[in-house]
Every structure is written in C-alpha cells, then in structure tokens.
Design an enzyme around this catalytic site. Structure first.
Site, PDB file in Angstrom:
ATOM      1  N   LYS A   1      -3.084  20.226  69.930  1.00  0.00           N
ATOM      2  CA  LYS A   1      -4.152  20.333  68.933  1.00  0.00           C
ATOM      3  C   LYS A   1      -4.422  18.979  68.283  1.00  0.00           C
ATOM      4  O   LYS A   1      -5.570  18.677  67.908  1.00  0.00           O
ATOM      5  CB  LYS A   1      -3.759  21.362  67.863  1.00  0.00           C
ATOM      6  CG  LYS A   1      -3.765  22.798  68.353  1.00  0.00           C
ATOM      7  CD  LYS A   1      -5.184  23.349  68.441  1.00  0.00           C
ATOM      8  CE  LYS A   1      -5.207  24.843  68.697  1.00  0.00           C
ATOM      9  NZ  LYS A   1      -6.562  25.393  68.739  1.00  0.00           N
TER      10      LYS A   1
ATOM     11  N   ARG B   1       4.601  30.490  53.626  1.00  0.00           N
ATOM     12  CA  ARG B   1       3.314  30.419  54.311  1.00  0.00           C
ATOM     13  C   ARG B   1       2.257  30.913  53.313  1.00  0.00           C
ATOM     14  O   ARG B   1       2.586  31.565  52.321  1.00  0.00           O
ATOM     15  CB  ARG B   1       3.276  31.319  55.555  1.00  0.00           C
ATOM     16  CG  ARG B   1       4.210  30.928  56.699  1.00  0.00           C
ATOM     17  CD  ARG B   1       3.828  29.623  57.373  1.00  0.00           C
ATOM     18  NE  ARG B   1       4.667  29.350  58.547  1.00  0.00           N
ATOM     19  CZ  ARG B   1       5.829  28.702  58.499  1.00  0.00           C
ATOM     20  NH1 ARG B   1       6.313  28.266  57.355  1.00  0.00           N
ATOM     21  NH2 ARG B   1       6.497  28.475  59.619  1.00  0.00           N
TER      22      ARG B   1
ATOM     23  N   TYR C   1       1.779  22.984  71.458  1.00  0.00           N
ATOM     24  CA  TYR C   1       0.658  23.444  70.620  1.00  0.00           C
ATOM     25  C   TYR C   1       0.277  22.358  69.609  1.00  0.00           C
ATOM     26  O   TYR C   1      -0.886  21.942  69.534  1.00  0.00           O
ATOM     27  CB  TYR C   1       1.091  24.723  69.914  1.00  0.00           C
ATOM     28  CG  TYR C   1       0.045  25.398  69.067  1.00  0.00           C
ATOM     29  CD1 TYR C   1      -0.988  26.142  69.641  1.00  0.00           C
ATOM     30  CD2 TYR C   1       0.104  25.329  67.666  1.00  0.00           C
ATOM     31  CE1 TYR C   1      -1.928  26.795  68.852  1.00  0.00           C
ATOM     32  CE2 TYR C   1      -0.829  25.984  66.877  1.00  0.00           C
ATOM     33  CZ  TYR C   1      -1.847  26.712  67.466  1.00  0.00           C
ATOM     34  OH  TYR C   1      -2.769  27.356  66.681  1.00  0.00           O
ATOM     35  N   ASP C   2       1.271  21.888  68.845  1.00  0.00           N
ATOM     36  CA  ASP C   2       0.983  20.936  67.763  1.00  0.00           C
ATOM     37  C   ASP C   2       0.359  19.650  68.305  1.00  0.00           C
ATOM     38  O   ASP C   2      -0.662  19.172  67.809  1.00  0.00           O
ATOM     39  CB  ASP C   2       2.263  20.557  67.009  1.00  0.00           C
ATOM     40  CG  ASP C   2       2.964  21.748  66.381  1.00  0.00           C
ATOM     41  OD1 ASP C   2       2.541  22.891  66.645  1.00  0.00           O
ATOM     42  OD2 ASP C   2       3.938  21.540  65.644  1.00  0.00           O
TER      43      ASP C   2
HETATM   44  P1  NAD Z   1      -5.641  34.664  69.922  1.00  0.00           P
HETATM   45  O1  NAD Z   1      -4.478  34.406  70.814  1.00  0.00           O
HETATM   46  O2  NAD Z   1      -5.878  36.068  69.468  1.00  0.00           O
HETATM   47  O3  NAD Z   1      -7.003  34.163  70.588  1.00  0.00           O
HETATM   48  C1  NAD Z   1      -7.073  33.091  71.495  1.00  0.00           C
HETATM   49  C2  NAD Z   1      -8.034  33.481  72.608  1.00  0.00           C
HETATM   50  O4  NAD Z   1      -8.179  32.383  73.519  1.00  0.00           O
HETATM   51  C3  NAD Z   1      -7.546  34.665  73.431  1.00  0.00           C
HETATM   52  O5  NAD Z   1      -8.588  35.591  73.575  1.00  0.00           O
HETATM   53  C4  NAD Z   1      -7.141  34.037  74.768  1.00  0.00           C
HETATM   54  O6  NAD Z   1      -7.220  34.940  75.845  1.00  0.00           O
HETATM   55  C5  NAD Z   1      -8.111  32.887  74.852  1.00  0.00           C
HETATM   56  N1  NAD Z   1      -7.668  31.780  75.723  1.00  0.00           N
HETATM   57  C6  NAD Z   1      -6.441  31.182  75.738  1.00  0.00           C
HETATM   58  N2  NAD Z   1      -6.428  30.192  76.635  1.00  0.00           N
HETATM   59  C7  NAD Z   1      -7.668  30.164  77.211  1.00  0.00           C
HETATM   60  C8  NAD Z   1      -8.259  29.360  78.223  1.00  0.00           C
HETATM   61  N3  NAD Z   1      -7.576  28.377  78.842  1.00  0.00           N
HETATM   62  N4  NAD Z   1      -9.546  29.599  78.571  1.00  0.00           N
HETATM   63  C9  NAD Z   1     -10.237  30.603  77.973  1.00  0.00           C
HETATM   64  N5  NAD Z   1      -9.721  31.393  77.011  1.00  0.00           N
HETATM   65  C10 NAD Z   1      -8.448  31.167  76.635  1.00  0.00           C
HETATM   66  O7  NAD Z   1      -5.486  33.701  68.665  1.00  0.00           O
HETATM   67  P2  NAD Z   1      -6.354  33.554  67.337  1.00  0.00           P
HETATM   68  O8  NAD Z   1      -5.453  33.782  66.193  1.00  0.00           O
HETATM   69  O9  NAD Z   1      -7.601  34.320  67.436  1.00  0.00           O
HETATM   70  O10 NAD Z   1      -6.668  31.992  67.362  1.00  0.00           O
HETATM   71  C11 NAD Z   1      -7.935  31.485  67.746  1.00  0.00           C
HETATM   72  C12 NAD Z   1      -7.958  29.977  67.556  1.00  0.00           C
HETATM   73  O11 NAD Z   1      -7.720  29.655  66.187  1.00  0.00           O
HETATM   74  C13 NAD Z   1      -6.893  29.237  68.382  1.00  0.00           C
HETATM   75  O12 NAD Z   1      -7.456  28.036  68.863  1.00  0.00           O
HETATM   76  C14 NAD Z   1      -5.823  28.931  67.373  1.00  0.00           C
HETATM   77  O13 NAD Z   1      -5.110  27.771  67.702  1.00  0.00           O
HETATM   78  C15 NAD Z   1      -6.636  28.750  66.092  1.00  0.00           C
HETATM   79  N6  NAD Z   1      -5.814  29.038  64.894  1.00  0.00           N
HETATM   80  C16 NAD Z   1      -5.511  30.324  64.546  1.00  0.00           C
HETATM   81  C17 NAD Z   1      -4.711  30.546  63.428  1.00  0.00           C
HETATM   82  C18 NAD Z   1      -4.353  31.932  62.961  1.00  0.00           C
HETATM   83  O14 NAD Z   1      -3.568  32.059  62.021  1.00  0.00           O
HETATM   84  N7  NAD Z   1      -4.883  32.995  63.508  1.00  0.00           N
HETATM   85  C19 NAD Z   1      -4.202  29.465  62.701  1.00  0.00           C
HETATM   86  C20 NAD Z   1      -4.510  28.176  63.124  1.00  0.00           C
HETATM   87  C21 NAD Z   1      -5.327  27.967  64.214  1.00  0.00           C
HETATM   88  N1  UDP Z   2       8.835  34.991  61.137  1.00  0.00           N
HETATM   89  C1  UDP Z   2       9.799  35.922  60.740  1.00  0.00           C
HETATM   90  N2  UDP Z   2       9.899  37.086  61.431  1.00  0.00           N
HETATM   91  C2  UDP Z   2       9.088  37.402  62.480  1.00  0.00           C
HETATM   92  C3  UDP Z   2       8.087  36.474  62.880  1.00  0.00           C
HETATM   93  C4  UDP Z   2       7.998  35.270  62.191  1.00  0.00           C
HETATM   94  O1  UDP Z   2      10.556  35.675  59.782  1.00  0.00           O
HETATM   95  O2  UDP Z   2       9.242  38.515  63.039  1.00  0.00           O
HETATM   96  C5  UDP Z   2       8.710  33.736  60.387  1.00  0.00           C
HETATM   97  C6  UDP Z   2       8.659  32.480  61.231  1.00  0.00           C
HETATM   98  O3  UDP Z   2       9.968  32.002  61.478  1.00  0.00           O
HETATM   99  C7  UDP Z   2       7.859  31.545  60.341  1.00  0.00           C
HETATM  100  C8  UDP Z   2       6.896  32.466  59.607  1.00  0.00           C
HETATM  101  O4  UDP Z   2       7.463  33.775  59.702  1.00  0.00           O
HETATM  102  O5  UDP Z   2       8.698  30.930  59.390  1.00  0.00           O
HETATM  103  C9  UDP Z   2       5.489  32.470  60.185  1.00  0.00           C
HETATM  104  O6  UDP Z   2       5.598  32.689  61.572  1.00  0.00           O
HETATM  105  P1  UDP Z   2       4.344  32.902  62.531  1.00  0.00           P
HETATM  106  O7  UDP Z   2       4.893  33.014  63.908  1.00  0.00           O
HETATM  107  O8  UDP Z   2       3.506  33.999  62.019  1.00  0.00           O
HETATM  108  O9  UDP Z   2       3.460  31.580  62.398  1.00  0.00           O
HETATM  109  P2  UDP Z   2       3.759  30.024  62.188  1.00  0.00           P
HETATM  110  O10 UDP Z   2       3.211  29.753  60.832  1.00  0.00           O
HETATM  111  O11 UDP Z   2       5.243  29.744  62.245  1.00  0.00           O
HETATM  112  O12 UDP Z   2       3.024  29.375  63.292  1.00  0.00           O
END
Ligand code: NAD
Ligand code: UDP
Ligand code: UDP
Length: 321
Positions: free
Chosen positions: A154, A216, A150-151
């Site tokens: 991205k 966080r 992921y990291d």
């Molecule tokens: P989510 O998992 O709810 O949504 C992701 C969506 O992408 C899902 O609907 C999934 O089915 C779709 N998807 C995955 N792979 C795909 C592919 N190959 N083709 C088409 N669709 C695909 O997650 P979210 O929290 O809504 O995150 C949305 C975006 O925001 C992601 O790119 C994520 O990395 C980014 N983001 C979210 C957060 C957060 O805290 N929610 C934080 C940082 C970044």
């Molecule tokens: N975490 C936790 N209990 C849970 C799920 C997550 O203590 O049931 C912790 C996890 O280890 C991390 C933080 O909560 O330190 C945030 O986790 P999350 O998976 O929500 O997102 P991240 O910021 O790590 O991508």
C-alpha cells in the site's frame, strides 16, 4: 429522472467486497452507472446480488494485476484483501495486487485522463510512534514482517499515485482508511469486529489477542463511504493523502466487553497470543478531512456495532448465506 450531464460511468475495483459493495450501491443511488470489477478472492456475489437487476450495474470478473481496457469517467481502486488473515494467506499476490494493480489502474486513468482514487490504509503508519496519526507522519513499518506484503504494498501504491500525479499530471485522490466495519463484512473475515460478533452470537469464547490493551478506532461503513465520495468530488488540487476514520479510540478488551453486552451473550473472553507486528495504538487525526472535505463520522461505535450485530445475527440464525 437521470440527469445525463452529471451521470458518470464509474469503475469500482474490489466492488464485491465489504466496502466496495456499499460504494457501488451509493453511486447507483446517486444515478451513476457502475462497473463493479472483482476477482472474488475475498468478495462475495451475495454482497452485490441485490444490485444485479439495476440496468446501470455491471459485474466484471477480472484481476487488476492484468491490464484492463474499459471506457469510464472515474476509478475507485479498492481491490485488495484487507483482513490480515486473508492478505497473509498469499502474501506475494497481495503485493502484486497493490503494486501491479495500482500501475494498471493508473495507466488506465492516464489513457482516459480521468480521476482515480486509491483506498490506502492506516497500515502505512505501521506500529506508530506518533499518536494520534496525522497525514504528515511517515510511519514505522517493518519491511520484512508478516504484515509487510500489505503495508509496503500500500505504501508503494501511494508512491506510484504521487509519481503519476507529478510525472503525468494525473488527477489522484488518496484516502488512508482506518478500521471500518459494518454489514457485509465476511463472517469468516478474521478481523476483530466480525470475529467477536460471530463468537458472541454462537456462544463461543471471544478471542482477544495479547492482553487486549492495544487500541483501534472503529468507523461505521456509511460514514466511510461518505468520506470516499466527498474526496473523489473534492477540488482537483486536493490529492490527499487524507485520513478517513473515527477518532473514538477503544482497547480491544473494551470492544470485546461491548460486543458481549450488546449481543446479550453468555460468552466469556479468552486470551490468545498476539500476532507479530500487531500495532499497539491506532487513532486517526481527522483535522485535514474536516477542513478540506467537511467530513467527520456521525455514527458512534455502539450504534455501528448494533447494526453490524443485526446483520451477523441473520447468518447465525441461518436466514442468510
Ligand atoms: P474486502 O476483502 O471485503 O474487499 C476487497 C475486494 O477486492 C474483494 O471483493 C476481493 O475479492 C477483491 N480483490 C482482491 N484482490 C483483487 C484483484 N487482484 N483483482 C480484483 N479484485 C480483487 O475488503 P474491504 O474491507 O472491503 O477493503 C476494501 C479496500 O479498502 C482494500 O483496498 C483495503 O485495503 C482498504 N481498506 C479497508 C479497511 C477496512 O477497515 N475495511 C481499512 C483500510 C483500508
Ligand atoms: N484481534 C483480536 N481478536 C481477534 C481478531 C483480532 O484480539 O479475533 C486484534 C488484533 O490482534 C488487532 C486488533 O484486534 O490488535 C484489530 O485486528 P484486525 O485484524 O481487525 O485489524 P488490524 O487493525 O490489526 O489490521
Ligand atoms: N494499462 C491498462 N489499461 C489502459 C492503459 C494502460 O491496463 O487503458 C496498463 C498497461 O498494461 C500498462 C500500465 O497500465 O502496463 C501502465 O500504463 P502506462 O501508460 O503508465 O505505462 P506503459 O504503458 O508505458 O507501461
């Protein structure tokens, strides 16, 4: 009345996911046409069911790892699983979605000469050595660890966005999103807010990983969507990357205690092993977003949690699928 001069046809990839579904709704409310693309890997039809009757809303089942030929005016690229449990389930697919998916969306934007916004992440900072994290910090990421799919995916997507910008003059926008939560997170999403709330509502122990001292900062979904839309509509010379998140920082133990208090649950806290490479601290420096977008969060963690708890309560009480 729809103003046809300002109405756009907008592609939202990952549109059936948590953030994507809120973004589709917001753009439709602004009068735009929305194509919601999703492969339904972590997204849910229920998230967008209420939009289906809108004649300006279209659902497209597609995987962004494959080329896509549509005619649109803007792209928000959100497709990618975001929960560590889901993105680590099929790590190769996660990197493909981030990298090959980005290439396809950039190629599409290049052909159409349109703006494209990338949903990047605070994970590009890894386990940060600088606190809070400004956009100028290059990060501390383990390239071969469990979170790397992921990291690094991205990070590579950001590289591609900036190279298309420099090499092809493409108009790009890169948002580094910090932890965001709210209604429509999947109840089995595995992220901390949904886990704790579901556990508290079911009277189960809340599972704190490690000693809970890691931190966080939690942004409420409406604030985040507002930031994404402001970024997309900012002047072309502002590309980002720009941090979007709530700078109020809490330890995971504090979050667990707050969820127990707000749900009125009798649940206890139990401690489990800390996953590998779990970042110790995370807090966005949002000065750039304030200056360039006039954006800052308005919903406190407590207010956001209350709204999210109400949403999850309907799952536990069986009113919602
Ligand atoms: P989510 O998992 O709810 O949504 C992701 C969506 O992408 C899902 O609907 C999934 O089915 C779709 N998807 C995955 N792979 C795909 C592919 N190959 N083709 C088409 N669709 C695909 O997650 P979210 O929290 O809504 O995150 C949305 C975006 O925001 C992601 O790119 C994520 O990395 C980014 N983001 C979210 C957060 C957060 O805290 N929610 C934080 C940082 C970044
Ligand atoms: N975490 C936790 N209990 C849970 C799920 C997550 O203590 O049931 C912790 C996890 O280890 C991390 C933080 O909560 O330190 C945030 O986790 P999350 O998976 O929500 O997102 P991240 O910021 O790590 O991508
Ligand atoms: N692409 C797409 N839709 C388009 C245009 C391109 O999916 O409308 C994909 C295409 O498959 C290509 C990728 O985007 O592999 C990158 O396109 P680009 O034009 O940058 O590179 P090239 O076509 O030269 O590989």
């Amino acid at each position: 009345m729809r103003n046809y001069n300002s109405v756009k046809r907008i592609l939202v990839t990952g549109g059936a996911g948590f953030l994507g579904s809120h973004l589709c709704e917001r753009l439709l409310n602004e009068g735009h046409e929305v194509i919601c693309l999703d492969n339904f890997y972590t997204g849910r039809k229920e998230n967008i069911a209420h939009l289906r009757d809108n004649p300006y809303f279209e659902i497209l089942r597609h995987d962004i790892c494959f080329p896509l030929y549509v005619e649109v005016d803007q792209i928000y690229n959100l497709a990618c699983p975001a929960s560590p449990i889901h993105y680590q389930f099929d790590p190769v697919q996660t990197t493909k979605t981030s990298v090959i998916g980005a290439i396809n969306m950039l190629g599409l934007a290049k052909r159409l000469k349109i703006k494209v916004l990338q949903a990047s992440t605070s994970e590009v900072y890894g386990d940060p050595r600088v606190h809070p994290q400004p956009e100028t910090y290059w990060g501390n990421v383990n390239p071969i660890g469990f979170r790397a799919c992921y990291d690094e995916g991205k990070r590579c997507a950001e590289t591609l966005f900036f190279d298309y910008h420099r090499q092809h003059n493409l108009r790009i926008k890169v948002a580094r999103i910090f932890n965001t939560s709210g209604p429509r997170m999947h109840p089995n999403d595995g992220r901390v807010v949904s886990n704790f709330i579901m556990q508290a509502l079911r009277g189960e122990d809340l599972t704190v990983y490690g000693d809970g001292s890691q931190t966080r900062s939690f942004c409420y979904v409406d604030d985040l969507i507002d930031g994404l839309v402001k970024l997309m509509n900012s002047p072309d010379d502002f590309t980002g990357p720009v941090n979007l998140g709530n700078p109020a920082e809490f330890s995971i133990l504090e979050l667990a205690e707050k969820v127990i208090e707000l749900t009125g649950s009798k649940s206890k806290i139990t401690f489990k092993e800390l996953p590998a490479d779990d970042p110790r601290q995370r807090q966005p420096d949002i000065r750039l977003a304030k200056e360039k977008l006039g954006w800052e969060p308005t919903v406190s963690m407590e207010e956001g949690l209350k709204k999210t708890i109400e949403y999850f309560r309907s799952f536990v009480e069986g009113d919602r699928k």
